[in-house]
Design a protein around this motif. Structure first.
Motif, PDB file in Angstrom:
ATOM      1  N   GLY A 217      12.311  -0.834  14.407  1.00 38.55           N
ATOM      2  CA  GLY A 217      11.918  -1.395  14.775  1.00 38.55           C
ATOM      3  C   GLY A 217      10.820  -1.760  13.432  1.00 38.55           C
ATOM      4  N   ILE A 218      10.191  -0.423  12.355  1.00 39.88           N
ATOM      5  CA  ILE A 218       9.181   0.281  12.101  1.00 39.88           C
ATOM      6  C   ILE A 218       9.801  -0.639   9.879  1.00 39.88           C
ATOM      7  CG2 ILE A 218       7.530   1.543  11.324  1.00 39.88           C
ATOM      8  CD1 ILE A 218       7.008   0.671  13.768  1.00 39.88           C
ATOM      9  N   VAL A 219      10.417   0.076   9.822  1.00 45.16           N
ATOM     10  CA  VAL A 219      10.693   0.158   8.145  1.00 45.16           C
ATOM     11  C   VAL A 219      11.477  -1.257   7.880  1.00 45.16           C
ATOM     12  CG1 VAL A 219      11.299   1.945   6.366  1.00 45.16           C
ATOM     13  CG2 VAL A 219      10.225   2.805   8.307  1.00 45.16           C
ATOM     14  N   SER A 220      11.133  -1.483   6.691  1.00 44.83           N
ATOM     15  CA  SER A 220      12.223  -2.363   6.456  1.00 44.83           C
ATOM     16  C   SER A 220      13.316  -2.508   5.256  1.00 44.83           C
ATOM     17  CB  SER A 220      11.198  -3.491   5.731  1.00 44.83           C
ATOM     18  OG  SER A 220      10.590  -3.336   4.518  1.00 44.83           O
TER      19      SER A 220
ATOM     20  N   VAL B 154       5.737 -14.390   5.963  1.00 42.04           N
ATOM     21  CA  VAL B 154       5.413 -15.590   7.014  1.00 42.04           C
ATOM     22  C   VAL B 154       6.553 -15.619   8.052  1.00 42.04           C
ATOM     23  CG1 VAL B 154       4.291 -17.871   7.663  1.00 42.04           C
ATOM     24  CG2 VAL B 154       3.418 -17.073   5.844  1.00 42.04           C
ATOM     25  N   ASN B 155       7.524 -15.058   7.515  1.00 36.85           N
ATOM     26  CA  ASN B 155       8.740 -16.055   8.327  1.00 36.85           C
ATOM     27  C   ASN B 155       9.441 -14.746   8.133  1.00 36.85           C
ATOM     28  OD1 ASN B 155       7.609 -18.702   8.602  1.00 36.85           O
ATOM     29  ND2 ASN B 155       8.541 -19.272   6.652  1.00 36.85           N
ATOM     30  N   GLY B 156       9.155 -13.761   7.591  1.00 33.97           N
ATOM     31  CA  GLY B 156      10.236 -12.257   7.549  1.00 33.97           C
ATOM     32  C   GLY B 156       9.761 -11.556   8.719  1.00 33.97           C
ATOM     33  N   GLU B 157      10.978 -10.834   8.591  1.00 34.38           N
ATOM     34  CA  GLU B 157      10.923  -9.334   9.576  1.00 34.38           C
ATOM     35  C   GLU B 157      11.166  -8.488   8.957  1.00 34.38           C
ATOM     36  OE1 GLU B 157      14.439 -10.988  11.337  1.00 34.38           O
ATOM     37  OE2 GLU B 157      16.092 -10.459  10.558  1.00 34.38           O
ATOM     38  N   VAL B 158      11.409  -7.179  10.410  1.00 35.82           N
ATOM     39  CA  VAL B 158      11.826  -6.575   9.786  1.00 35.82           C
ATOM     40  C   VAL B 158      13.697  -5.598  10.379  1.00 35.82           C
ATOM     41  CG1 VAL B 158      11.681  -3.435   9.865  1.00 35.82           C
ATOM     42  CG2 VAL B 158       9.863  -4.854   9.699  1.00 35.82           C
ATOM     43  N   ARG B 159      14.674  -5.814   9.702  1.00 32.44           N
ATOM     44  CA  ARG B 159      16.184  -6.026  10.380  1.00 32.44           C
ATOM     45  C   ARG B 159      16.292  -5.402  10.807  1.00 32.44           C
ATOM     46  NH1 ARG B 159      18.050  -7.239   4.924  1.00 32.44           N
ATOM     47  NH2 ARG B 159      17.208  -8.928   4.226  1.00 32.44           N
ATOM     48  N   LYS B 160      17.045  -5.203  12.239  1.00 28.14           N
ATOM     49  CA  LYS B 160      17.463  -4.286  12.545  1.00 28.14           C
ATOM     50  C   LYS B 160      18.999  -3.154  11.814  1.00 28.14           C
ATOM     51  CE  LYS B 160      15.818  -5.296  17.010  1.00 28.14           C
ATOM     52  NZ  LYS B 160      16.583  -5.705  18.601  1.00 28.14           N
TER      53      LYS B 160
ATOM     54  N   THR C 176       0.901  -1.376   0.018  1.00 27.04           N
ATOM     55  CA  THR C 176       0.035  -0.127   0.248  1.00 27.04           C
ATOM     56  C   THR C 176       0.790   1.446  -0.233  1.00 27.04           C
ATOM     57  OG1 THR C 176      -0.125  -0.082   2.650  1.00 27.04           O
ATOM     58  CG2 THR C 176      -1.528  -1.265   1.220  1.00 27.04           C
ATOM     59  N   LEU C 177       0.315   2.622  -0.730  1.00 22.27           N
ATOM     60  CA  LEU C 177       0.803   3.377  -0.397  1.00 22.27           C
ATOM     61  C   LEU C 177       1.014   4.577   1.205  1.00 22.27           C
ATOM     62  CD1 LEU C 177      -0.803   5.317  -3.887  1.00 22.27           C
ATOM     63  CD2 LEU C 177       1.466   3.744  -3.691  1.00 22.27           C
ATOM     64  N   ASP C 178       0.116   4.640   1.592  1.00 22.47           N
ATOM     65  CA  ASP C 178       0.185   4.694   2.980  1.00 22.47           C
ATOM     66  C   ASP C 178       1.197   3.770   4.001  1.00 22.47           C
ATOM     67  OD1 ASP C 178      -1.983   2.692   2.894  1.00 22.47           O
ATOM     68  OD2 ASP C 178      -3.195   4.266   3.646  1.00 22.47           O
ATOM     69  N   TYR C 179       1.411   2.476   3.707  1.00 17.85           N
ATOM     70  CA  TYR C 179       2.025   1.593   4.920  1.00 17.85           C
ATOM     71  C   TYR C 179       2.281   2.277   5.826  1.00 17.85           C
ATOM     72  CZ  TYR C 179       3.376  -2.767   7.029  1.00 17.85           C
ATOM     73  OH  TYR C 179       3.512  -3.706   7.287  1.00 17.85           O
ATOM     74  N   TYR C 180       3.349   3.617   5.928  1.00 16.16           N
ATOM     75  CA  TYR C 180       3.806   3.819   7.036  1.00 16.16           C
ATOM     76  C   TYR C 180       3.715   4.897   7.341  1.00 16.16           C
ATOM     77  CZ  TYR C 180       7.214   0.592   5.982  1.00 16.16           C
ATOM     78  OH  TYR C 180       7.989  -0.769   5.797  1.00 16.16           O
ATOM     79  N   SER C 181       1.914   5.794   6.993  1.00 19.81           N
ATOM     80  CA  SER C 181       2.252   7.115   6.797  1.00 19.81           C
ATOM     81  C   SER C 181       1.563   7.632   8.702  1.00 19.81           C
ATOM     82  CB  SER C 181       0.303   6.892   6.366  1.00 19.81           C
ATOM     83  OG  SER C 181      -0.939   6.480   7.319  1.00 19.81           O
ATOM     84  N   SER C 182       1.117   6.690   9.180  1.00 19.85           N
ATOM     85  CA  SER C 182       1.396   6.415  10.678  1.00 19.85           C
ATOM     86  C   SER C 182       1.778   6.418  11.599  1.00 19.85           C
ATOM     87  CB  SER C 182       0.050   6.410  11.599  1.00 19.85           C
ATOM     88  OG  SER C 182       0.158   4.807  11.074  1.00 19.85           O
ATOM     89  N   SER C 183       2.902   4.938  11.119  1.00 18.60           N
ATOM     90  CA  SER C 183       3.118   4.405  12.118  1.00 18.60           C
ATOM     91  C   SER C 183       5.694   4.986  11.859  1.00 18.60           C
ATOM     92  CB  SER C 183       4.175   3.276  11.687  1.00 18.60           C
ATOM     93  OG  SER C 183       4.551   2.435  10.267  1.00 18.60           O
TER      94      SER C 183
END
Length: 342
Positions: free
Chosen positions: A126-129, A329-335, A36-43
């Motif tokens: 921990g939010i943006v991949s 399913v098994n992924g993550e947001v890497r630090k 989605t285009l607004d995936y990080y709009s609030s986070s």
């Protein structure tokens, strides 16, 4: 007669590949949530500003950095989908993709992604991949050297795996023939039109001698023989002087678009029409006996920069939407983009 048989065989191969790709896409799209285009709009509302500012610094310090980031994005998406796997370093437990044949001497610019990630982690830990960062950075890189804008759908996870083997087999190389290149794009769900438009990214960036040696000592002179450009012969001599036939000089580089190497425009396609493409895989788009559809597209984009820009933007979105269903399913947001989280 031989040409006719070749075209018939190519058409049959193309039809088979399209059918296989469609079946794969139907199976996979049902399990992958939409981007989605607004995936990080609030986070993480600052994500676009941070990436743009860091890319502005990188490109202003060296325009070549734009091409480096775009290339990273391409090589990421063609292996497991756009999941940040190309960014992973080798460890005892994981073999990354950086040392695969198409990557080992070709991919640089990882430090730019590291800097962006560090800034974003400060704002939104921990939010943006890393996969999303690389996709947006590639868009901004193109804009900063004169290319088109496009909206970037977001919401990718980072993969916890990489594939050295797929990096060796999936990524197109500079010495491949047209049918091989087309098959690799079709495998990713990308069309011939996408392939030609995305090849236009070679309007920026450099190639290593190792990747264009066979071309400049092969058919370069014959494909460019009909051009009216009086500098063609001196240019070929210059290329050969920096890339000896007998080996050595593998790391010497030359621009793929000698006219405007730091500007994203349509001159790459004009160069192909003149028979002066630096890489064999590029020139094949125009001079191959099978280049019926690709030749027409090259002419269109050479004559109409707006048409090229529009299609390039559409094709970049399409490529960026190649997803790794396992990462959802098994992924993550890497630090840290270089290592999976422990």
């Amino acid at each position: 007669m031989a040409a006719s048989n070749g075209l018939g065989s190519f058409a049959a191969t193309y039809a088979t590949l399209v059918l296989v790709v469609c079946m794969v896409m139907v199976c996979s799209y049902a399990t992958v949530p939409p981007l989605t285009l607004d995936y990080y709009s609030s986070s993480c509302p600052t994500v676009f500003d941070v990436i743009r500012k860091e890319m502005e610094c990188a490109v202003s310090s060296d325009p070549r950095n734009a091409a480096l980031i775009v290339r990273l994005h391409f090589h990421d998406c063609f292996v497991q989908g756009c999941d940040g796997s190309v960014l992973l370093d080798d460890t005892v437990m994981l073999q990354g993709e950086k040392t695969a044949s198409p990557n080992v001497n070709s991919l640089i610019g990882f430090e730019i992604v590291d800097r962006i990630k560090s800034k974003i982690e400060s704002d939104c830990p921990g939010i943006v991949s890393c996969a999303d960062i690389l996709t947006v950075a590639a868009r901004d890189a193109v804009i900063l050297v004169g290319g088109p804008y496009w909206d970037v759908p977001l919401g990718r996870n980072d993969s916890r795996t990489a594939s050295y083997d797929l990096a060796n087999s999936n990524i197109p190389t500079g010495d491949e023939g047209l049918t091989s290149i087309i098959s690799k794009f079709l495998y990713q769900g990308l069309s011939i039109t996408d392939m030609v438009a995305l090849s236009g990214s070679h309007t920026i960036g450099m190639a290593r001698c190792e990747n264009y040696r066979a071309r400049i000592y092969g058919d370069y002179e014959s494909t460019s023989a009909g051009t009216n450009d009086p500098t063609t012969k001196p240019r070929l001599n210059t290329l050969r002087s920096g890339c000896p036939a007998a080996g050595g000089g593998n790391d010497n580089i030359a621009p793929m678009d000698y006219r405007t190497p730091d500007m994203f425009d349509n001159s790459y396609f004009q160069i192909l029409i003149n028979g002066e493409g630096l890489l064999s895989s590029d020139q094949e788009l125009y001079t191959s006996i099978l280049a019926v559809q690709t030749r027409s597209l090259v002419r269109t984009y050479a004559e109409d920069a707006a048409a090229f820009f529009e299609q390039f933007a559409e094709s970049m979105v399409r490529m960026g939407n190649i997803t790794n269903s396992d990462s959802f399913v098994n992924g993550e947001v890497r630090k840290n983009c270089r290592f999976i989280n422990t």
